[in-house]
Write a protein that holds these residues in place. Structure first.
Motif, PDB file in Angstrom:
ATOM      1  N   PHE A  29       0.753  -1.232   0.034  1.00 12.82           N
ATOM      2  CA  PHE A  29      -0.032   0.060  -0.029  1.00 12.82           C
ATOM      3  C   PHE A  29       0.949   1.294   0.125  1.00 12.82           C
ATOM      4  O   PHE A  29       0.246   2.230   0.220  1.00 12.82           O
ATOM      5  CB  PHE A  29      -0.924   0.005   1.224  1.00 12.82           C
ATOM      6  N   SER A  30       2.176   1.059  -0.386  1.00 10.69           N
ATOM      7  CA  SER A  30       2.940   2.024  -0.392  1.00 10.69           C
ATOM      8  C   SER A  30       2.365   3.617  -1.202  1.00 10.69           C
ATOM      9  O   SER A  30       3.003   4.529  -0.982  1.00 10.69           O
ATOM     10  CB  SER A  30       4.190   1.845  -0.804  1.00 10.69           C
ATOM     11  N   MET A  31       1.688   3.382  -2.050  1.00  8.25           N
ATOM     12  CA  MET A  31       1.116   4.426  -3.171  1.00  8.25           C
ATOM     13  C   MET A  31      -0.320   4.643  -2.708  1.00  8.25           C
ATOM     14  O   MET A  31      -0.987   5.459  -3.542  1.00  8.25           O
ATOM     15  CB  MET A  31       1.267   3.707  -4.517  1.00  8.25           C
ATOM     16  N   PHE A  32      -0.757   4.313  -1.528  1.00  9.35           N
ATOM     17  CA  PHE A  32      -2.085   4.697  -1.359  1.00  9.35           C
ATOM     18  C   PHE A  32      -2.286   5.312   0.119  1.00  9.35           C
ATOM     19  O   PHE A  32      -1.396   5.245   0.954  1.00  9.35           O
ATOM     20  CB  PHE A  32      -2.783   3.228  -1.102  1.00  9.35           C
ATOM     21  N   SER A  33      -3.245   6.136   0.193  1.00  6.06           N
ATOM     22  CA  SER A  33      -3.512   6.556   1.374  1.00  6.06           C
ATOM     23  C   SER A  33      -4.206   5.393   2.153  1.00  6.06           C
ATOM     24  O   SER A  33      -4.657   4.552   1.620  1.00  6.06           O
ATOM     25  CB  SER A  33      -4.758   7.693   1.417  1.00  6.06           C
ATOM     26  N   VAL A  34      -4.039   5.716   3.625  1.00  3.60           N
ATOM     27  CA  VAL A  34      -4.546   4.614   4.521  1.00  3.60           C
ATOM     28  C   VAL A  34      -5.450   5.157   5.592  1.00  3.60           C
ATOM     29  O   VAL A  34      -5.168   6.344   6.008  1.00  3.60           O
ATOM     30  CB  VAL A  34      -3.383   3.622   5.206  1.00  3.60           C
ATOM     31  N   GLY A  35      -6.623   4.514   5.849  1.00  3.87           N
ATOM     32  CA  GLY A  35      -7.490   5.179   6.895  1.00  3.87           C
ATOM     33  C   GLY A  35      -7.680   4.001   7.946  1.00  3.87           C
ATOM     34  O   GLY A  35      -7.864   3.032   7.686  1.00  3.87           O
ATOM     35  N   PHE A  47     -15.269   6.844  11.012  1.00  2.00           N
ATOM     36  CA  PHE A  47     -13.903   7.228  10.588  1.00  2.00           C
ATOM     37  C   PHE A  47     -13.119   7.754  11.884  1.00  2.00           C
ATOM     38  O   PHE A  47     -13.499   8.214  12.592  1.00  2.00           O
ATOM     39  CB  PHE A  47     -13.974   8.270   9.830  1.00  2.00           C
ATOM     40  N   VAL A  48     -11.805   7.342  11.877  1.00  2.00           N
ATOM     41  CA  VAL A  48     -11.013   7.660  12.865  1.00  2.00           C
ATOM     42  C   VAL A  48      -9.882   8.673  12.263  1.00  2.00           C
ATOM     43  O   VAL A  48      -9.515   9.719  12.716  1.00  2.00           O
ATOM     44  CB  VAL A  48     -10.043   6.667  13.689  1.00  2.00           C
ATOM     45  N   ALA A  49      -8.997   8.246  11.514  1.00  2.00           N
ATOM     46  CA  ALA A  49      -7.926   9.034  10.718  1.00  2.00           C
ATOM     47  C   ALA A  49      -7.625   8.432   9.342  1.00  2.00           C
ATOM     48  O   ALA A  49      -7.876   7.193   9.228  1.00  2.00           O
ATOM     49  CB  ALA A  49      -6.901   8.716  11.928  1.00  2.00           C
ATOM     50  N   THR A  50      -6.886   9.386   8.967  1.00  7.33           N
ATOM     51  CA  THR A  50      -6.096   8.925   7.318  1.00  7.33           C
ATOM     52  C   THR A  50      -4.872   9.570   7.411  1.00  7.33           C
ATOM     53  O   THR A  50      -4.507  10.672   7.975  1.00  7.33           O
ATOM     54  CB  THR A  50      -7.334   8.979   6.229  1.00  7.33           C
ATOM     55  N   ILE A  51      -4.151   8.973   6.481  1.00  2.53           N
ATOM     56  CA  ILE A  51      -2.785   9.353   6.136  1.00  2.53           C
ATOM     57  C   ILE A  51      -2.426   9.223   4.732  1.00  2.53           C
ATOM     58  O   ILE A  51      -2.920   8.185   4.183  1.00  2.53           O
ATOM     59  CB  ILE A  51      -1.780   8.819   6.980  1.00  2.53           C
ATOM     60  N   SER A  52      -1.876  10.181   4.290  1.00  2.00           N
ATOM     61  CA  SER A  52      -1.570  10.284   2.848  1.00  2.00           C
ATOM     62  C   SER A  52      -0.431   9.059   2.449  1.00  2.00           C
ATOM     63  O   SER A  52       0.299   8.580   3.429  1.00  2.00           O
ATOM     64  CB  SER A  52      -0.986  11.436   2.271  1.00  2.00           C
ATOM     65  N   TYR A  53      -0.080   8.746   1.107  1.00  3.31           N
ATOM     66  CA  TYR A  53       0.682   7.619   0.797  1.00  3.31           C
ATOM     67  C   TYR A  53       2.173   8.003   1.300  1.00  3.31           C
ATOM     68  O   TYR A  53       2.896   6.870   1.749  1.00  3.31           O
ATOM     69  CB  TYR A  53       0.557   7.399  -0.627  1.00  3.31           C
ATOM     70  N   LEU A  98      -7.456   0.416   2.784  1.00  2.00           N
ATOM     71  CA  LEU A  98      -6.951   1.880   1.653  1.00  2.00           C
ATOM     72  C   LEU A  98      -8.150   2.847   1.814  1.00  2.00           C
ATOM     73  O   LEU A  98      -9.133   2.593   1.971  1.00  2.00           O
ATOM     74  CB  LEU A  98      -7.041   1.348   0.414  1.00  2.00           C
ATOM     75  N   TYR A  99      -7.608   4.290   1.878  1.00  8.56           N
ATOM     76  CA  TYR A  99      -8.530   5.210   1.874  1.00  8.56           C
ATOM     77  C   TYR A  99      -8.619   5.901   0.417  1.00  8.56           C
ATOM     78  O   TYR A  99      -7.558   6.255  -0.109  1.00  8.56           O
ATOM     79  CB  TYR A  99      -7.940   6.263   2.931  1.00  8.56           C
ATOM     80  N   PRO A 100      -9.853   6.340   0.299  1.00  6.27           N
ATOM     81  CA  PRO A 100     -11.167   6.239   0.904  1.00  6.27           C
ATOM     82  C   PRO A 100     -11.757   4.930   0.684  1.00  6.27           C
ATOM     83  O   PRO A 100     -11.515   4.456  -0.534  1.00  6.27           O
ATOM     84  CB  PRO A 100     -11.952   7.313   0.318  1.00  6.27           C
ATOM     85  N   PRO A 101     -12.249   4.089   1.417  1.00  8.17           N
ATOM     86  CA  PRO A 101     -12.999   2.821   1.009  1.00  8.17           C
ATOM     87  C   PRO A 101     -14.214   3.032   0.077  1.00  8.17           C
ATOM     88  O   PRO A 101     -14.696   4.084   0.140  1.00  8.17           O
ATOM     89  CB  PRO A 101     -13.450   2.323   2.660  1.00  8.17           C
ATOM     90  N   ASN A 102     -14.531   1.983  -0.235  1.00  6.60           N
ATOM     91  CA  ASN A 102     -15.712   1.971  -1.500  1.00  6.60           C
ATOM     92  C   ASN A 102     -16.363   0.719  -1.279  1.00  6.60           C
ATOM     93  O   ASN A 102     -15.969  -0.138  -0.454  1.00  6.60           O
ATOM     94  CB  ASN A 102     -15.339   2.354  -2.843  1.00  6.60           C
ATOM     95  N   GLN A 103     -17.338   0.553  -2.304  1.00  8.23           N
ATOM     96  CA  GLN A 103     -17.947  -0.651  -2.253  1.00  8.23           C
ATOM     97  C   GLN A 103     -17.144  -2.156  -2.408  1.00  8.23           C
ATOM     98  O   GLN A 103     -17.838  -3.033  -2.012  1.00  8.23           O
ATOM     99  CB  GLN A 103     -19.254  -0.487  -3.174  1.00  8.23           C
ATOM    100  N   PHE A 104     -16.158  -1.721  -2.927  1.00 13.74           N
ATOM    101  CA  PHE A 104     -15.439  -3.031  -3.208  1.00 13.74           C
ATOM    102  C   PHE A 104     -14.265  -3.333  -1.862  1.00 13.74           C
ATOM    103  O   PHE A 104     -13.468  -4.181  -2.044  1.00 13.74           O
ATOM    104  CB  PHE A 104     -14.675  -2.891  -4.508  1.00 13.74           C
ATOM    105  N   THR A 105     -14.284  -2.393  -1.102  1.00 11.61           N
ATOM    106  CA  THR A 105     -13.263  -2.405   0.059  1.00 11.61           C
ATOM    107  C   THR A 105     -13.519  -3.660   0.856  1.00 11.61           C
ATOM    108  O   THR A 105     -14.742  -4.181   1.168  1.00 11.61           O
ATOM    109  CB  THR A 105     -13.436  -1.377   0.794  1.00 11.61           C
TER     110      THR A 105
END
Length: 117
Positions: A29-35, A47-53, A98-105
Motif C-alpha cells: 500500500f506504499s502508493m495509497f492513503s490508508v485510513g 472514521f478515525v484517521a487517515t494518512i497520505s501515501y 485503503l482510503y477512501p473505502p468504497n463498495q469493493f473495500t
C-alpha cells in the motif's frame, strides 16, 4: 489486490495507551492513503484517521484528534495509530483500509480495543 491486517489491540484501563499497526498481508500500500476506522459495540463503523501515501498529510476525527496520532513508516510499509488517554468510548473493533473505502473495500478482521474504567 492489497489486503491489510491490523494488530496491537488489547485491554487497557482508562487513561492507558495502545499503538495499533497496519501491514499488508498481500500486495503493498506504499502508493495509497490508508485510513483507520472503528466500530463500537452496537454502533455503526466510524472514521478515525487517515494518512497520505507519503505520510506528509493526515486527518484525524475531531472526537479523538487530541489523543490519537496516525503515522507511517514508508520504508517498512507500516501504518500506526497511536492512541493515548483512552476512555471507555474508544472501545471498538479497529480496522485499517485503503482510503477512501468504497463498495469493493475488503474489511479485515480488525483488532479489538477494550478500555475499562
Amino acid at each position: 489486490q492489497v489486503k491489510l491486517v491490523e494488530s496491537g489491540g488489547g485491554s487497557v484501563q482508562a487513561g492507558g495507551s495502545l499503538n495499533l499497526s497496519c501491514v499488508a498481508s498481500e500486495g503493498t500500500f506504499s502508493m495509497f492513503s490508508v485510513g483507520w476506522y472503528r466500530q463500537p459495540p452496537g454502533k455503526e463503523r466510524e472514521f478515525v484517521a487517515t494518512i497520505s501515501y507519503d505520510g506528509r498529510n493526515n486527518f484525524i476525527a475531531g472526537a479523538v484528534k487530541d489523543r490519537f496520532t496516525i503515522s507511517r513508516d514508508t520504508s517498512k510499509n507500516i501504518v500506526f495509530l497511536q492512541m493515548n488517554n483512552l476512555n471507555a468510548d474508544d472501545t471498538a473493533l479497529y480496522y485499517c483500509v485503503l482510503y477512501p473505502p468504497n463498495q469493493f473495500t475488503s474489511w479485515g478482521q480488525g483488532t479489538q480495543v477494550t478500555v475499562s474504567s
